[in-house]
Design a protein around this motif. Structure first.
Motif, PDB file in Angstrom:
ATOM      1  N   ARG A 146      24.237   8.657  43.416  1.00 36.45           N
ATOM      2  CA  ARG A 146      23.301   8.749  44.534  1.00 36.45           C
ATOM      3  C   ARG A 146      21.949   8.162  44.137  1.00 36.45           C
ATOM      4  O   ARG A 146      21.370   8.524  43.105  1.00 36.45           O
ATOM      5  CB  ARG A 146      23.128  10.218  44.937  1.00 36.45           C
ATOM      6  CG  ARG A 146      22.115  10.437  46.050  1.00 36.45           C
ATOM      7  CD  ARG A 146      21.932  11.941  46.326  1.00 36.45           C
ATOM      8  NE  ARG A 146      20.882  12.142  47.304  1.00 36.45           N
ATOM      9  CZ  ARG A 146      21.073  12.232  48.601  1.00 36.45           C
ATOM     10  NH1 ARG A 146      22.294  12.131  49.086  1.00 36.45           N
ATOM     11  NH2 ARG A 146      20.067  12.406  49.436  1.00 36.45           N
ATOM     12  N   SER A 150      27.241   7.819  53.867  1.00 37.41           N
ATOM     13  CA  SER A 150      25.986   7.763  54.616  1.00 37.41           C
ATOM     14  C   SER A 150      25.885   8.868  55.669  1.00 37.41           C
ATOM     15  O   SER A 150      26.891   9.462  56.059  1.00 37.41           O
ATOM     16  CB  SER A 150      25.865   6.392  55.311  1.00 37.41           C
ATOM     17  OG  SER A 150      25.756   5.347  54.369  1.00 37.41           O
ATOM     18  N   LEU A 157      20.773   1.095  51.735  1.00 33.13           N
ATOM     19  CA  LEU A 157      22.229   0.946  51.666  1.00 33.13           C
ATOM     20  C   LEU A 157      22.779   0.392  52.975  1.00 33.13           C
ATOM     21  O   LEU A 157      23.670  -0.467  52.973  1.00 33.13           O
ATOM     22  CB  LEU A 157      22.870   2.300  51.354  1.00 33.13           C
ATOM     23  CG  LEU A 157      22.518   2.922  49.998  1.00 33.13           C
ATOM     24  CD1 LEU A 157      23.145   4.312  49.879  1.00 33.13           C
ATOM     25  CD2 LEU A 157      22.958   2.032  48.846  1.00 33.13           C
ATOM     26  N   PHE A 158      22.250   0.884  54.090  1.00 30.72           N
ATOM     27  CA  PHE A 158      22.676   0.380  55.395  1.00 30.72           C
ATOM     28  C   PHE A 158      22.412  -1.122  55.506  1.00 30.72           C
ATOM     29  O   PHE A 158      23.276  -1.885  55.958  1.00 30.72           O
ATOM     30  CB  PHE A 158      21.935   1.142  56.491  1.00 30.72           C
ATOM     31  CG  PHE A 158      22.212   0.658  57.881  1.00 30.72           C
ATOM     32  CD1 PHE A 158      23.405   0.950  58.501  1.00 30.72           C
ATOM     33  CD2 PHE A 158      21.265  -0.089  58.563  1.00 30.72           C
ATOM     34  CE1 PHE A 158      23.671   0.503  59.789  1.00 30.72           C
ATOM     35  CE2 PHE A 158      21.511  -0.539  59.847  1.00 30.72           C
ATOM     36  CZ  PHE A 158      22.719  -0.247  60.465  1.00 30.72           C
ATOM     37  N   ILE A 200      22.570   6.977  60.578  1.00 35.03           N
ATOM     38  CA  ILE A 200      22.297   5.629  60.088  1.00 35.03           C
ATOM     39  C   ILE A 200      22.868   4.580  61.036  1.00 35.03           C
ATOM     40  O   ILE A 200      22.307   3.503  61.184  1.00 35.03           O
ATOM     41  CB  ILE A 200      22.823   5.443  58.646  1.00 35.03           C
ATOM     42  CG1 ILE A 200      22.032   4.343  57.923  1.00 35.03           C
ATOM     43  CG2 ILE A 200      24.304   5.162  58.613  1.00 35.03           C
ATOM     44  CD1 ILE A 200      20.612   4.719  57.575  1.00 35.03           C
ATOM     45  N   ASP A 241      19.165   5.637  51.895  1.00 32.96           N
ATOM     46  CA  ASP A 241      20.107   5.437  52.999  1.00 32.96           C
ATOM     47  C   ASP A 241      19.809   4.172  53.798  1.00 32.96           C
ATOM     48  O   ASP A 241      20.735   3.423  54.150  1.00 32.96           O
ATOM     49  CB  ASP A 241      20.087   6.653  53.931  1.00 32.96           C
ATOM     50  CG  ASP A 241      20.727   7.882  53.313  1.00 32.96           C
ATOM     51  OD1 ASP A 241      21.647   7.731  52.489  1.00 32.96           O
ATOM     52  OD2 ASP A 241      20.301   9.000  53.655  1.00 32.96           O
ATOM     53  N   ASP A 242      18.548   3.912  54.099  1.00 31.78           N
ATOM     54  CA  ASP A 242      18.202   2.723  54.878  1.00 31.78           C
ATOM     55  C   ASP A 242      18.511   1.451  54.113  1.00 31.78           C
ATOM     56  O   ASP A 242      19.017   0.471  54.685  1.00 31.78           O
ATOM     57  CB  ASP A 242      16.724   2.755  55.270  1.00 31.78           C
ATOM     58  CG  ASP A 242      16.409   3.827  56.299  1.00 31.78           C
ATOM     59  OD1 ASP A 242      17.344   4.290  56.981  1.00 31.78           O
ATOM     60  OD2 ASP A 242      15.220   4.202  56.412  1.00 31.78           O
ATOM     61  N   THR A 254      31.541   7.375  56.197  1.00 30.84           N
ATOM     62  CA  THR A 254      31.694   6.272  55.249  1.00 30.84           C
ATOM     63  C   THR A 254      31.579   4.978  56.035  1.00 30.84           C
ATOM     64  O   THR A 254      32.332   4.767  56.987  1.00 30.84           O
ATOM     65  CB  THR A 254      33.057   6.311  54.543  1.00 30.84           C
ATOM     66  OG1 THR A 254      33.239   7.581  53.924  1.00 30.84           O
ATOM     67  CG2 THR A 254      33.139   5.216  53.491  1.00 30.84           C
ATOM     68  N   ASP A 256      26.657   9.703  47.885  1.00 29.84           N
ATOM     69  CA  ASP A 256      25.554  10.395  48.549  1.00 29.84           C
ATOM     70  C   ASP A 256      25.376  11.816  48.042  1.00 29.84           C
ATOM     71  O   ASP A 256      24.622  12.599  48.615  1.00 29.84           O
ATOM     72  CB  ASP A 256      25.746  10.403  50.068  1.00 29.84           C
ATOM     73  CG  ASP A 256      27.007  11.158  50.489  1.00 29.84           C
ATOM     74  OD1 ASP A 256      27.820  11.523  49.612  1.00 29.84           O
ATOM     75  OD2 ASP A 256      27.180  11.382  51.706  1.00 29.84           O
ATOM     76  N   SER A 307      29.470   2.593  51.566  1.00 28.74           N
ATOM     77  CA  SER A 307      28.392   3.565  51.391  1.00 28.74           C
ATOM     78  C   SER A 307      28.752   4.875  52.064  1.00 28.74           C
ATOM     79  O   SER A 307      29.199   4.899  53.208  1.00 28.74           O
ATOM     80  CB  SER A 307      27.077   3.039  51.975  1.00 28.74           C
ATOM     81  OG  SER A 307      26.054   4.014  51.894  1.00 28.74           O
ATOM     82  N   ARG A 355      29.314  13.702  57.584  1.00 31.06           N
ATOM     83  CA  ARG A 355      28.707  12.443  57.206  1.00 31.06           C
ATOM     84  C   ARG A 355      29.757  11.363  57.409  1.00 31.06           C
ATOM     85  O   ARG A 355      30.885  11.660  57.816  1.00 31.06           O
ATOM     86  CB  ARG A 355      28.190  12.478  55.757  1.00 31.06           C
ATOM     87  CG  ARG A 355      26.945  13.345  55.612  1.00 31.06           C
ATOM     88  CD  ARG A 355      26.485  13.459  54.181  1.00 31.06           C
ATOM     89  NE  ARG A 355      25.925  12.223  53.645  1.00 31.06           N
ATOM     90  CZ  ARG A 355      24.645  11.865  53.750  1.00 31.06           C
ATOM     91  NH1 ARG A 355      23.785  12.635  54.398  1.00 31.06           N
ATOM     92  NH2 ARG A 355      24.205  10.748  53.206  1.00 31.06           N
TER      93      ARG A 355
END
Length: 326
Positions: A65, A88, A74-75, A92, A71-72, A238, A32, A86, A236
């Motif tokens: 990155r 993140s 990867l989620f 998220i 981000d969405d 993981t 990230d 990820s 943040r």
């Protein structure tokens, strides 16, 4: 140990297809931040984690990155078992359960030691995962990304709450907009990829982040003022695929847990190296305001609406308070 490779977007689909579906396949770690061991706490975590895995017989690879999506995306990949790991943002998993937002309450935690006490001794990480793991996502670590967050802007020094008037700040979500409004400013939600353009065009006048962020991402050309407001720990997370994690052998799962513990220890040690960052900001042309205790208390008092916004229930806030052990 093999050299880390950074793959770009054109290889994403093929890589996911080849790597998916087997517990023995290469472990993909979506970064990230830039791969900077001096400037990025999350990269310290990710690189320590991948190095530990590779050194203990589990092949892991870091992806730059954006190489595997935003981000969405990867989620979604993590929840579906297509991506193992990820780096993140906190929010998220807030889409599953809002309990994690306790980590963003302004002026709630004194330091990272208090955060760790709440997460581990106070059981809050287990509570968070009780909600997220049924949805396929495990929060395996909470990472510090720098000293407590402060206020950057392009326009003027901010030495008091009153100085926030007239500023339009980049926000992560509606709850952060409410905080800015409580301080007398305005907020607008802007994706991180669009932040440089927003700051240069006046869509946003600034953002709230730890002091290192403009240095790491090259924003010091247009951000000229920083207030060391120490609003909240800069964090943040993981996340890992629960399907992947549970599909590991007992031995491999123990290795992953040990890698995460080593990575978290390295991340906390890195935080202790960040005291010089304010001087680096000043060298880059950013004027730094250090709030006195009266001004900081005024910011704390003005932040009270964040505790009544409804993002967290009063019961959840009380649970976090108890978990700190104070």
């Amino acid at each position: 140990m093999k050299l880390t490779k950074f793959l770009t977007g054109g290889l994403v689909a093929a890589t996911l297809a080849l790597a998916g579906g087997t517990a023995s396949a290469e472990i993909k770690i979506a970064l990230d931040s830039p791969p900077d061991l001096n400037g990025s706490g999350t990269y310290v975590w990710a690189h320590t984690f991948s190095t530990y895995l590779n050194d203990h017989g589990m092949e892991a690879e870091e992806f730059q990155r954006g190489a595997l999506g935003g981000d969405d995306e990867l989620f979604d990949q993590v929840s579906q078992g297509l991506l193992e790991v990820s780096m993140s943002p906190l929010n998220i998993v807030g889409s599953i359960d809002k309990l994690i937002y306790g980590l963003r309450l302004p002026y709630f935690f004194a330091d990272m030691e208090e955060v760790d006490r709440a997460l581990n001794d106070g059981g809050m990480l287990a509570r968070i995962n009780a909600a997220t793991t049924p949805e396929g996502v495990r929060v395996i670590a909470v990472n510090t990304v720098g000293q407590a967050s402060g206020i950057f802007n392009t326009k003027k020094p901010v030495a008091s709450v009153a100085d926030m008037a007239g500023l339009r700040m980049r926000a992560l979500d509606e709850s952060q907009i409410e905080l800015y409004e409580a301080w007398g400013a305005a907020g607008t939600i802007v994706s991180w990829a669009e932040v440089p353009n927003a700051l240069q065009t006046g869509v946003a006048d600034g953002y709230m982040n730890p002091a290192f962020v403009p240095l790491l991402f090259g924003h010091t050309d247009f951000l000229k003022h920083f207030t060391d407001a120490r609003v909240s720990p800069s964090l943040r997370i993981t996340i890992v695929s629960e399907d992947w994690y549970q599909g590991l052998s007992d031995e491999d799962r123990a290795t992953v847990d040990a890698a995460a513990a080593a990575a978290t220890a390295a991340n906390r040690a890195w935080l202790g190296t960040q005291d010089a960052v304010l001087a680096k900001l000043e060298e880059a042309g950013v004027a730094v305001v250090k709030l006195d205790e009266a001004a900081r208390a005024a910011f704390r008092d003005a932040s009270a609406p964040a505790y009544e916004s409804g993002l967290l229930s009063q019961e959840q806030i009380a649970t976090w308070e108890a978990a700190k052990g104070n």
